[in-house]
Design a protein around this motif. Structure first.
Motif, PDB file in Angstrom:
ATOM      1  N   PRO A  37       0.808  -1.220   0.000  1.00 35.96           N
ATOM      2  CA  PRO A  37       0.000   0.000   0.000  1.00 35.96           C
ATOM      3  C   PRO A  37       0.845   1.275   0.000  1.00 35.96           C
ATOM      4  O   PRO A  37       2.001   1.265   0.417  1.00 35.96           O
ATOM      5  N   PHE A  38       0.261   2.337  -0.498  1.00 39.36           N
ATOM      6  CA  PHE A  38       0.833   3.688  -0.408  1.00 39.36           C
ATOM      7  C   PHE A  38      -0.166   4.487   0.420  1.00 39.36           C
ATOM      8  O   PHE A  38      -1.249   4.830  -0.058  1.00 39.36           O
ATOM      9  N   VAL A  39       0.182   4.729   1.678  1.00 42.44           N
ATOM     10  CA  VAL A  39      -0.721   5.396   2.609  1.00 42.44           C
ATOM     11  C   VAL A  39      -0.303   6.851   2.749  1.00 42.44           C
ATOM     12  O   VAL A  39       0.809   7.150   3.163  1.00 42.44           O
ATOM     13  N   ARG A  40      -1.214   7.761   2.364  1.00 38.13           N
ATOM     14  CA  ARG A  40      -0.972   9.203   2.464  1.00 38.13           C
ATOM     15  C   ARG A  40      -1.585   9.721   3.753  1.00 38.13           C
ATOM     16  O   ARG A  40      -2.741   9.423   4.040  1.00 38.13           O
ATOM     17  N   VAL A  41      -0.808  10.510   4.489  1.00 36.91           N
ATOM     18  CA  VAL A  41      -1.305  11.120   5.721  1.00 36.91           C
ATOM     19  C   VAL A  41      -0.983  12.605   5.661  1.00 36.91           C
ATOM     20  O   VAL A  41       0.183  12.968   5.526  1.00 36.91           O
ATOM     21  N   ASN A  42      -2.005  13.440   5.749  1.00 30.68           N
ATOM     22  CA  ASN A  42      -1.771  14.877   5.847  1.00 30.68           C
ATOM     23  C   ASN A  42      -1.776  15.220   7.331  1.00 30.68           C
ATOM     24  O   ASN A  42      -2.834  15.308   7.950  1.00 30.68           O
ATOM     25  N   CYS A  43      -0.585  15.390   7.898  1.00 30.56           N
ATOM     26  CA  CYS A  43      -0.444  15.611   9.339  1.00 30.56           C
ATOM     27  C   CYS A  43      -1.107  16.907   9.795  1.00 30.56           C
ATOM     28  O   CYS A  43      -1.428  17.049  10.969  1.00 30.56           O
ATOM     29  N   GLY A  44      -1.312  17.843   8.884  1.00 23.89           N
ATOM     30  CA  GLY A  44      -1.945  19.099   9.241  1.00 23.89           C
ATOM     31  C   GLY A  44      -3.461  19.053   9.163  1.00 23.89           C
ATOM     32  O   GLY A  44      -4.137  19.950   9.668  1.00 23.89           O
ATOM     33  N   ALA A  45      -4.019  18.025   8.558  1.00 26.87           N
ATOM     34  CA  ALA A  45      -5.470  17.959   8.356  1.00 26.87           C
ATOM     35  C   ALA A  45      -6.189  17.162   9.440  1.00 26.87           C
ATOM     36  O   ALA A  45      -7.398  17.240   9.555  1.00 26.87           O
ATOM     37  N   ILE A  46      -5.455  16.391  10.224  1.00 28.28           N
ATOM     38  CA  ILE A  46      -6.061  15.579  11.278  1.00 28.28           C
ATOM     39  C   ILE A  46      -5.908  16.336  12.598  1.00 28.28           C
ATOM     40  O   ILE A  46      -4.794  16.736  12.950  1.00 28.28           O
ATOM     41  N   PRO A  47      -6.992  16.536  13.335  1.00 33.78           N
ATOM     42  CA  PRO A  47      -6.889  17.248  14.618  1.00 33.78           C
ATOM     43  C   PRO A  47      -5.879  16.587  15.552  1.00 33.78           C
ATOM     44  O   PRO A  47      -5.764  15.351  15.592  1.00 33.78           O
ATOM     45  N   ASP A  48      -5.147  17.417  16.300  1.00 31.02           N
ATOM     46  CA  ASP A  48      -4.106  16.921  17.195  1.00 31.02           C
ATOM     47  C   ASP A  48      -4.594  15.818  18.130  1.00 31.02           C
ATOM     48  O   ASP A  48      -3.880  14.853  18.378  1.00 31.02           O
ATOM     49  N   ASN A  49      -5.815  15.967  18.647  1.00 26.69           N
ATOM     50  CA  ASN A  49      -6.307  14.990  19.618  1.00 26.69           C
ATOM     51  C   ASN A  49      -6.669  13.645  18.981  1.00 26.69           C
ATOM     52  O   ASN A  49      -6.868  12.669  19.685  1.00 26.69           O
ATOM     53  N   LEU A  50      -6.733  13.572  17.642  1.00 26.02           N
ATOM     54  CA  LEU A  50      -7.026  12.309  16.962  1.00 26.02           C
ATOM     55  C   LEU A  50      -5.804  11.720  16.265  1.00 26.02           C
ATOM     56  O   LEU A  50      -5.803  10.550  15.889  1.00 26.02           O
ATOM     57  N   LEU A  51      -4.785  12.527  16.091  1.00 24.36           N
ATOM     58  CA  LEU A  51      -3.642  12.128  15.262  1.00 24.36           C
ATOM     59  C   LEU A  51      -2.946  10.876  15.786  1.00 24.36           C
ATOM     60  O   LEU A  51      -2.624   9.971  15.018  1.00 24.36           O
ATOM     61  N   GLU A  52      -2.743  10.784  17.086  1.00 25.38           N
ATOM     62  CA  GLU A  52      -2.051   9.613  17.630  1.00 25.38           C
ATOM     63  C   GLU A  52      -2.829   8.328  17.366  1.00 25.38           C
ATOM     64  O   GLU A  52      -2.260   7.332  16.918  1.00 25.38           O
ATOM     65  N   SER A  53      -4.145   8.348  17.596  1.00 24.97           N
ATOM     66  CA  SER A  53      -4.916   7.125  17.367  1.00 24.97           C
ATOM     67  C   SER A  53      -5.019   6.801  15.882  1.00 24.97           C
ATOM     68  O   SER A  53      -5.096   5.632  15.507  1.00 24.97           O
ATOM     69  N   GLU A  54      -5.001   7.816  15.014  1.00 22.20           N
ATOM     70  CA  GLU A  54      -5.013   7.565  13.569  1.00 22.20           C
ATOM     71  C   GLU A  54      -3.699   6.946  13.105  1.00 22.20           C
ATOM     72  O   GLU A  54      -3.691   6.004  12.323  1.00 22.20           O
ATOM     73  N   LEU A  55      -2.579   7.473  13.581  1.00 26.72           N
ATOM     74  CA  LEU A  55      -1.267   6.962  13.159  1.00 26.72           C
ATOM     75  C   LEU A  55      -0.960   5.587  13.742  1.00 26.72           C
ATOM     76  O   LEU A  55      -0.476   4.704  13.043  1.00 26.72           O
ATOM     77  N   PHE A  56      -1.224   5.429  15.046  1.00 31.76           N
ATOM     78  CA  PHE A  56      -0.771   4.230  15.751  1.00 31.76           C
ATOM     79  C   PHE A  56      -1.883   3.250  16.091  1.00 31.76           C
ATOM     80  O   PHE A  56      -1.613   2.143  16.535  1.00 31.76           O
ATOM     81  N   GLY A  57      -3.139   3.645  15.889  1.00 31.80           N
ATOM     82  CA  GLY A  57      -4.249   2.770  16.220  1.00 31.80           C
ATOM     83  C   GLY A  57      -4.528   2.775  17.716  1.00 31.80           C
ATOM     84  O   GLY A  57      -3.872   3.471  18.481  1.00 31.80           O
ATOM     85  N   TYR A  58      -5.520   1.980  18.108  1.00 33.48           N
ATOM     86  CA  TYR A  58      -5.841   1.900  19.531  1.00 33.48           C
ATOM     87  C   TYR A  58      -6.398   0.537  19.870  1.00 33.48           C
ATOM     88  O   TYR A  58      -6.887  -0.192  19.017  1.00 33.48           O
ATOM     89  N   GLU A  59      -6.289   0.218  21.146  1.00 28.16           N
ATOM     90  CA  GLU A  59      -6.790  -1.048  21.664  1.00 28.16           C
ATOM     91  C   GLU A  59      -8.258  -0.903  22.045  1.00 28.16           C
ATOM     92  O   GLU A  59      -8.752   0.208  22.246  1.00 28.16           O
ATOM     93  N   SER A  60      -8.930  -2.004  22.165  1.00 29.54           N
ATOM     94  CA  SER A  60     -10.327  -2.031  22.592  1.00 29.54           C
ATOM     95  C   SER A  60     -10.478  -1.290  23.920  1.00 29.54           C
ATOM     96  O   SER A  60      -9.697  -1.505  24.849  1.00 29.54           O
ATOM     97  N   GLY A  61     -11.456  -0.376  23.976  1.00 26.45           N
ATOM     98  CA  GLY A  61     -11.739   0.341  25.215  1.00 26.45           C
ATOM     99  C   GLY A  61     -10.693   1.356  25.621  1.00 26.45           C
ATOM    100  O   GLY A  61     -10.655   1.771  26.773  1.00 26.45           O
ATOM    101  N   ALA A  62      -9.845   1.781  24.697  1.00 23.19           N
ATOM    102  CA  ALA A  62      -8.765   2.710  25.031  1.00 23.19           C
ATOM    103  C   ALA A  62      -9.286   4.066  25.487  1.00 23.19           C
ATOM    104  O   ALA A  62      -8.651   4.754  26.279  1.00 23.19           O
ATOM    105  N   PHE A  63     -10.451   4.454  24.989  1.00 22.27           N
ATOM    106  CA  PHE A  63     -11.058   5.729  25.377  1.00 22.27           C
ATOM    107  C   PHE A  63     -12.550   5.671  25.096  1.00 22.27           C
ATOM    108  O   PHE A  63     -13.023   4.775  24.390  1.00 22.27           O
TER     109      PHE A  63
END
Length: 167
Positions: A37-63
């Motif tokens: 895959p070629f995954v494009r991420v616009n780091c400026g378009a994703i809100p700061d509070n969502l960026l970590e979970s978008e980049l790294f994912g999250y576990e069940s029930g993390a928040f």
């Protein structure tokens, strides 16, 4: 095409609209991971509070509101391919530290996770900002700059290469 042959990180710098994403796509299509895959991420378009979970994912029930089954992050979705972090200069300082860890250890830690997850993707980054000036102002980490700038590519502005405008 020569850059595509190696697996090192690439930092593509140039003005907005100058073709940074096009260069990243050319690197991908000529690399050993062209079938991935070629995954494009616009780091400026994703809100700061969502960026970590978008980049790294999250576990069940993390928040609150997290999917019951968790979620893979963009680094995991890029497995066997390339992740292009466009507008890397917009990345908040707390995530710059985590990205540095990804580049050093080739692992991520999902939000709410305790076990590191190995990643297998090449990292390309793009920016229209002067990262060296940002480093001077303590807005960008010097160590992250060096990790990303293994192969620097500077794209001249389109006004200096009008023959590329049709492309």
């Amino acid at each position: 095409i020569r850059i595509a042959a190696v697996d090192s990180p690439v930092l593509i710098q140039g003005e907005s609209g100058g073709g940074k994403e096009l260069i990243a796509e050319i690197i991908h299509s000529n690399s050993r991971c062209k079938d991935g895959p070629f995954v494009r991420v616009n780091c400026g378009a994703i809100p700061d509070n969502l960026l970590e979970s978008e980049l790294f994912g999250y576990e069940s029930g993390a928040f609150t509101g997290a999917s019951k089954s968790g979620k893979l992050g963009l680094f995991e979705l890029a497995k066997g391919g390339i992740i292009f972090l466009d507008e890397i200069g917009e990345l908040p300082m707390n995530l710059q530290v985590k990205l540095l860890r990804v580049l050093q250890d080739r692992t991520i830690l999902r939000v709410g996770g305790v076990e590191p997850v190995k990643i297998d993707c090449r990292v390309l980054a793009g920016t229209n900002r002067d990262l060296r000036a940002m480093i001077e102002k303590n807005e960008f980490r010097l160590d992250l700059f060096y990790r990303l700038n293994v192969i620097p590519v500077t794209i001249p502005p389109l006004r200096e290469r009008p023959e590329d405008i049709p492309v």
